[in-house]
Design a protein around this motif. Structure first.
Motif, short mmCIF file in Angstrom:
data_model
loop_
_atom_site.label_atom_id
_atom_site.label_comp_id
_atom_site.label_asym_id
_atom_site.label_seq_id
_atom_site.Cartn_x
_atom_site.Cartn_y
_atom_site.Cartn_z
N LEU A 140 0.85 -1.15 0.14
CA LEU A 140 0.03 -0.16 -0.05
C LEU A 140 0.82 1.29 0.23
O LEU A 140 0.54 2.00 -0.90
N THR A 141 1.92 1.35 0.83
CA THR A 141 2.75 2.45 0.81
C THR A 141 3.48 2.54 -0.43
O THR A 141 3.59 3.97 -0.92
N TYR A 142 3.79 1.50 -0.98
CA TYR A 142 4.62 1.70 -2.42
C TYR A 142 3.67 2.22 -3.41
O TYR A 142 4.14 2.93 -4.23
N TYR A 143 2.44 1.76 -3.49
CA TYR A 143 1.21 2.26 -4.30
C TYR A 143 1.17 3.81 -4.20
O TYR A 143 1.26 4.75 -5.10
N VAL A 144 1.15 4.01 -2.82
CA VAL A 144 1.01 5.61 -2.76
C VAL A 144 2.16 6.45 -2.95
O VAL A 144 1.92 7.37 -3.46
N SER A 145 3.40 5.99 -2.70
CA SER A 145 4.55 6.71 -3.03
C SER A 145 4.47 6.89 -4.65
O SER A 145 4.95 7.87 -5.26
N GLN A 146 4.19 5.87 -5.41
CA GLN A 146 4.27 5.78 -6.81
C GLN A 146 3.02 6.68 -7.40
O GLN A 146 3.57 7.39 -8.43
N SER A 147 1.92 6.70 -6.91
CA SER A 147 1.12 7.25 -7.56
C SER A 147 0.93 8.94 -7.10
O SER A 147 0.35 9.66 -7.95
N CYS A 148 1.41 9.29 -6.03
CA CYS A 148 1.50 10.53 -5.46
C CYS A 148 2.85 11.16 -5.62
O CYS A 148 2.99 12.37 -5.41
N GLY A 149 3.82 10.33 -5.90
CA GLY A 149 5.29 11.12 -6.11
C GLY A 149 5.76 11.34 -4.81
O GLY A 149 6.56 12.55 -4.85
N ILE A 150 5.80 10.79 -3.77
CA ILE A 150 6.38 10.81 -2.42
C ILE A 150 7.18 9.68 -2.22
O ILE A 150 6.84 8.52 -2.61
N GLU A 151 8.08 9.90 -1.27
CA GLU A 151 9.07 8.91 -0.69
C GLU A 151 8.47 8.11 0.34
O GLU A 151 7.59 8.55 1.10
N SER A 152 8.28 6.40 0.31
CA SER A 152 7.74 5.66 1.29
C SER A 152 8.18 6.17 2.75
O SER A 152 7.39 6.27 3.74
N GLU A 153 9.43 6.71 2.86
CA GLU A 153 10.01 7.03 4.19
C GLU A 153 9.05 8.13 4.83
O GLU A 153 9.08 8.45 6.13
N ARG A 154 8.61 8.85 3.92
CA ARG A 154 7.88 10.04 4.55
C ARG A 154 6.34 9.46 5.03
O ARG A 154 6.22 10.28 6.30
N VAL A 155 5.78 8.66 4.37
CA VAL A 155 4.77 7.91 5.04
C VAL A 155 5.00 7.24 6.38
O VAL A 155 4.52 7.46 7.31
N TRP A 156 6.21 6.58 6.32
CA TRP A 156 6.62 5.93 7.54
C TRP A 156 7.01 6.95 8.87
O TRP A 156 6.65 6.61 9.91
N LYS A 157 7.28 7.95 8.45
CA LYS A 157 8.04 9.14 9.36
C LYS A 157 6.75 9.41 10.22
O LYS A 157 6.44 9.72 11.30
N PHE A 158 5.52 9.80 9.19
CA PHE A 158 4.36 10.10 9.99
C PHE A 158 3.49 9.10 10.83
O PHE A 158 2.99 9.11 11.84
N ALA A 159 3.67 7.71 10.09
CA ALA A 159 3.30 6.55 10.82
C ALA A 159 3.86 6.41 12.25
O ALA A 159 3.06 6.03 13.05
#
Length: 212
Positions: A93-112
């Motif tokens: 899911l995080t990979y999909y979000v990073s690819q579709s929204c143009g953000i790094e997965s690490e940014r998602v994990w930072k907020f998680a």
């Protein structure tokens, strides 16, 4: 930023929205209130382009969410009250979000991590098998990680424990106060100090719209 112009919607002959007009400015912080059946969720889905209005229209930064869906929704990050039953793992899911929204997965994990989600131990878990609180934390992390101009939350703290609610409030104050924030909630105390305007709906109409 968001213009709702005289929108009406019926389902099976039952009127759910009746000539609702509402403008939400860039950077505005708004609470949308009302009892169950007032029309809040239907209005939200109109903004997201999930429902076609019987009358009137919606524009997001000048874009129609029905005809220019990708462009319009690039401006909005949304956290639903009921998380979708996704069969992707957290990693997928995080990979999909990073690819579709143009953000790094690490940014998602930072907020998680800031939301106290133990993501490292759960990377291979399927999203829909997580607890309600874990789902909510991840969806909040995804929303905050995007560079969207509008953040929309439907009962965002319903599945959060008191500690996570405090962290959610702190993250909004630190990272989202330059955004338009729309909260759909029954509980004004949960967003007290964050919102500057209350819009109340009843029976498909706006019955209150005031600055606080």
């Amino acid at each position: 930023m968001i213009e709702i112009d005289c929108v009406s919607k019926s389902f099976g002959g039952q009127k759910v929205l009746e000539e609702v007009s509402l403008g939400i400015a860039k950077g505005e912080k708004l609470l949308l209130m009302g009892q169950n059946g007032a029309g809040k969720t239907t209005l939200m889905r109109m903004i997201l382009g999930e429902y076609r209005p019987d009358k009137g229209g919606v524009k997001i930064d000048g874009c129609d969410p029905l005809r220019e869906r990708q462009k319009a929704l690039a401006q909005i990050a949304f956290v639903p009250q009921m998380p979708p039953p996704l069969k992707l793992t957290l990693e997928e899911l995080t990979y999909y979000v990073s690819q579709s929204c143009g953000i790094e997965s690490e940014r998602v994990w930072k907020f998680a991590e800031a939301m106290e989600l133990e993501w490292k131990q759960n990377l291979k878990k399927t999203f829909f098998k997580l607890s309600g609180g874990m789902k909510q934390k991840l969806l909040i992390a995804i929303a905050l990680s995007r560079d969207a101009q509008v953040l929309m939350f439907d009962e965002p703290t319903a599945n959060l424990d008191p500690s996570a609610r405090i962290r959610f409030d702190a993250l909004l104050r630190e990272f989202a106060m330059d955004k338009s924030l729309i909260f759909i909630s029954h509980r004004i105390q949960e967003v007290e100090g964050l919102v500057e305007r209350i819009v109340e709906m009843d029976l498909g109409k706006v019955v209150r719209d005031e600055k606080i």
